[in-house]
Scaffold this motif. Structure first.
Motif, short mmCIF file in Angstrom:
data_model
loop_
_atom_site.label_atom_id
_atom_site.label_comp_id
_atom_site.label_asym_id
_atom_site.label_seq_id
_atom_site.Cartn_x
_atom_site.Cartn_y
_atom_site.Cartn_z
N LYS A 56 49.92 42.98 31.89
CA LYS A 56 50.03 41.72 31.70
C LYS A 56 48.41 41.32 31.83
CE LYS A 56 52.60 37.08 32.33
NZ LYS A 56 53.14 36.43 33.05
N SER A 57 48.06 40.80 30.83
CA SER A 57 46.26 40.26 31.12
C SER A 57 45.90 39.41 29.95
CB SER A 57 45.37 41.66 30.94
OG SER A 57 44.33 41.41 30.17
N PRO A 58 44.58 38.08 30.31
CA PRO A 58 44.50 37.60 29.40
C PRO A 58 43.51 37.91 28.76
CG PRO A 58 42.97 37.09 31.63
CD PRO A 58 44.04 38.40 32.03
N ASP A 65 41.01 43.88 32.90
CA ASP A 65 41.17 42.92 33.73
C ASP A 65 42.92 42.40 33.76
OD1 ASP A 65 41.11 42.02 30.50
OD2 ASP A 65 41.18 39.73 30.86
N ALA A 67 45.98 41.06 35.25
CA ALA A 67 46.92 39.70 35.93
C ALA A 67 48.03 39.89 36.37
CB ALA A 67 46.86 39.10 34.92
N ASP A 68 48.52 41.39 36.79
CA ASP A 68 49.41 41.41 37.06
C ASP A 68 49.79 43.67 36.46
OD1 ASP A 68 52.61 42.40 38.00
OD2 ASP A 68 53.76 40.16 36.80
N ASP A 73 51.99 43.68 29.26
CA ASP A 73 51.14 42.04 28.20
C ASP A 73 52.71 42.18 27.16
OD1 ASP A 73 48.96 39.98 28.44
OD2 ASP A 73 50.17 40.81 26.68
N SER A 106 42.19 40.68 37.66
CA SER A 106 41.71 38.80 36.38
C SER A 106 41.36 38.38 37.34
CB SER A 106 42.79 39.30 35.58
OG SER A 106 42.58 37.66 34.92
N GLU A 108 43.28 35.80 36.27
CA GLU A 108 44.53 34.79 36.56
C GLU A 108 45.16 35.11 37.33
OE1 GLU A 108 45.04 32.49 34.42
OE2 GLU A 108 42.94 32.61 33.84
N HIS A 109 44.99 36.57 38.40
CA HIS A 109 45.60 37.48 39.41
C HIS A 109 46.11 36.32 40.11
CE1 HIS A 109 47.56 40.68 41.33
NE2 HIS A 109 47.75 40.79 40.50
N LYS A 113 43.81 33.45 42.47
CA LYS A 113 44.34 32.44 42.00
C LYS A 113 44.34 31.82 43.77
CE LYS A 113 46.35 31.84 37.90
NZ LYS A 113 47.42 31.66 37.03
N SER A 168 34.78 37.25 34.70
CA SER A 168 36.65 36.68 34.66
C SER A 168 36.95 38.50 35.25
CB SER A 168 37.20 36.86 33.33
OG SER A 168 36.69 37.97 32.68
#
Length: 538
Positions: A56-58, A65, A67-68, A73, A106, A108-109, A113, A168
């Motif tokens: 999972k990534s933006p 990068d 995010a999980d 993703d 990322s 977004e992780h 955050k 990022s």
């Protein structure tokens, strides 16, 4: 290390999932697409696959990068799709390696955050935070590999965070043992799921200098290196303090303890430092990584002297480790363009596969290498790579080696029913899998024959290596393994050459490799353009 591990001498096929096969028409490759083509991959004769990030990534850096770390993703599918991929690969006898991007993630992780919200939350120290100088500027002079300073301001904390790559992609603070524990737990998640190995992205970047000392300047004539040109300010420094710290060794040993709990699980480290070969030798030992590779054969220089010097230097330094070699991947210009000097011929493409598969070590072959794909010319308006957009037009980025696989000669090359995320050039469609499959003399079928033949040659898989003196453009070496001795000779030019074989070598030519073969008369070896010669030393 045991000599029968699957990874020792293995040929590992790298899959860039965005560009392999799209099964749902969105223009981006996916995990079901890989499943659909696993029979094709197994038919090449490779031993394993390495799948670039599908987590999972933006997608600011196309999956690097994360995010999980524990989820797929939706662009690529689901965890169930990955399990299906793993099961089918294993049924076909293929090992599965996955990318793990440990040094950074990322923005977004969830960890980041939380960390950026304040200086006193539970994850406050999970990233590399630093106060500004008195004038508000970043804490030191470190530069990002993707251009510009390596620090980004976070107003919520009134501090800067470190990013060695994109802004990022914040760097995790591996000086914090909780970060190491959480990272190893994420790795364990995939090992428990059944993966056979890890390809560790930028593994020497996990630790930074805790004192945040400035990197010293690098003289103009030394500003060369991993995929960047002298106009990148990253090249202006010796990167002594933002990566490759001594503490990284202890973390690799912790990682190896985890890996050793899983029978035959292997780790391949990507290493890019000021002295990548020395770092590779340090990192690849019985207690650390199983294999390592650097960018030394991913450069512009493909001369016989350079290849010999590079391999010999690593051999001298790597006392107990096992190297891995590659001449192409998703970060550099494709090899037939980079080393062909305008001759991106089928003979060159086949020879490059044979050459890298004949060096001591394991091998990474990048998707499309078995077709002899040249670098694609991606126009600026179609660029996706942020690296290329920043440094255009001096450096066009990495999109030219990432264009989708040409499965057939159709408009979208059998890759997608939709609009491909990168354009597929006509010259790639002209040498598609379907086209080459039907031609016994194609690069594809030559590679298949060669890899099948290589499996019959233990010296080429696990033997020691020793180079023989030869003038440019001839590269010659012998491989020796428990009663098997093989001489390998390559003409790295597009013109025929003769080479005087050293006296005292009794040779018996080995047939069946399928490449442009040389002829030996007396002690004079005549090599055709891009020719090769394999002989048993008797």
């Amino acid at each position: 290390m045991k000599k029968n591990n699957w990874w020792r001498g293995a040929v590992i096929y790298q899959i860039y999932p965005r560009s392999f096969l799209d099964t749902n028409g969105d223009g981006v490759g996916d995990l079901p697409g890989i499943v659909e083509k696993l029979d094709y991959i197994a038919g090449l004769g490779v031993d394993a696959i390495w799948i670039s990030p599908f987590f999972k990534s933006p997608m600011a850096d196309f999956g690097y990068d994360i995010a999980d770390y524990r989820d797929v993703d939706p662009l690529f599918g689901t965890l169930a799709d990955f399990d299906a991929l793993l099961a089918k690969a294993h049924a076909l006898g293929l090992k599965v390696m996955i990318d793990q991007v440990l040094s950074h993630c990322s923005v977004e992780h969830a960890w980041f955050k939380e960390s950026r919200e304040s200086r006193d939350n539970p994850k406050a120290d999970w990233y590399v935070w630093a106060d500004p100088k008195d004038d508000g500027t970043p804490p030191n002079n470190w530069m990002s590999l993707f251009g510009g300073v390596a620090w980004r301001w976070e107003p919520r904390r009134e501090q800067y965070y470190l990013h060695n790559f994109l802004a990022s992609q914040p760097d995790l603070n591996f000086h914090n043992s909780a970060v190491q524990d959480a990272t190893l737990d994420n790795v364990k998640f995939w090992l428990d799921r059944g993966v056979d190995g890890l390809r560790l992205d930028a593994i020497n970047f996990c630790f930074h200098d805790a004192q945040l000392r400035d990197n010293p300047p690098k003289p103009k004539d030394k500003r060369v290196g991993r995929g960047f040109s002298p106009d990148n300010p990253y090249a202006y420094q010796y990167h002594w303090y933002n990566n490759t710290q001594r503490e990284n060794v202890a973390f690799l040993e912790r990682l190896r303890v985890l890996l050793d709990r899983y029978p035959d699980a292997a780790a391949l480290g990507e290493i890019s430092s000021e002295d990548s070969l020395a770092t590779t030798a340090e990192y690849v030992t019985d207690q650390r990584l199983h294999m390592g590779y650097s960018f030394e054969l991913l450069t512009e220089n493909g001369s016989a002297a350079y290849i010999r010097a590079t391999v010999e230097r690593l051999e001298a330094a790597m006392v107990e480790g096992w190297p891995c070699w590659a001449v192409s991947n998703h970060d550099v210009q494709r090899a037939v363009t980079r080393w062909g000097n305008g001759d991106a011929s089928a003979a060159l493409a086949a020879q490059l596969v044979a050459l890298v598969c004949s060096l001591r070590g394991s091998v990474c072959l990048y998707q499309g290498e078995e077709l002899g794909l040249p670098e694609a010319d991606v126009p600026y308006e179609a660029l996706q790579d942020p690296y290329g957009k920043t440094f255009w037009p001096n450096f066009k980025g990495r999109d030219g080696c990432r264009t989708p696989m040409p499965w057939n000669g159709g408009d979208h090359a059998g890759f997608t029913d939709g609009h491909p995320w990168l354009p597929i050039p006509a010259e790639h469609r002209a040498i598609s899998v379907a086209k080459q499959d039907a031609d016994p003399s194609s690069v594809l079928n030559t590679v298949r024959r060669f890899l099948a033949w290589r499996k019959t040659q233990p010296a080429l898989q696990v033997g020691a290596i020793r180079f023989l003196d030869a003038p440019e453009p001839v590269l010659a070496f012998r491989r020796d393994a428990e009663g098997h001795a093989v001489l390998a000779v390559f003409n790295l030019s597009a013109q025929p050459v003769d080479w005087q074989v050293p006296g005292g070598l009794a040779l018996q030519a080995i047939e069946g490799h399928g490449l442009a073969a040389a002829t030996l008369v007396g002690e004079r070896l005549s090599l055709p353009p891009r020719g090769v010669y394999y002989a048993r030393i008797v």
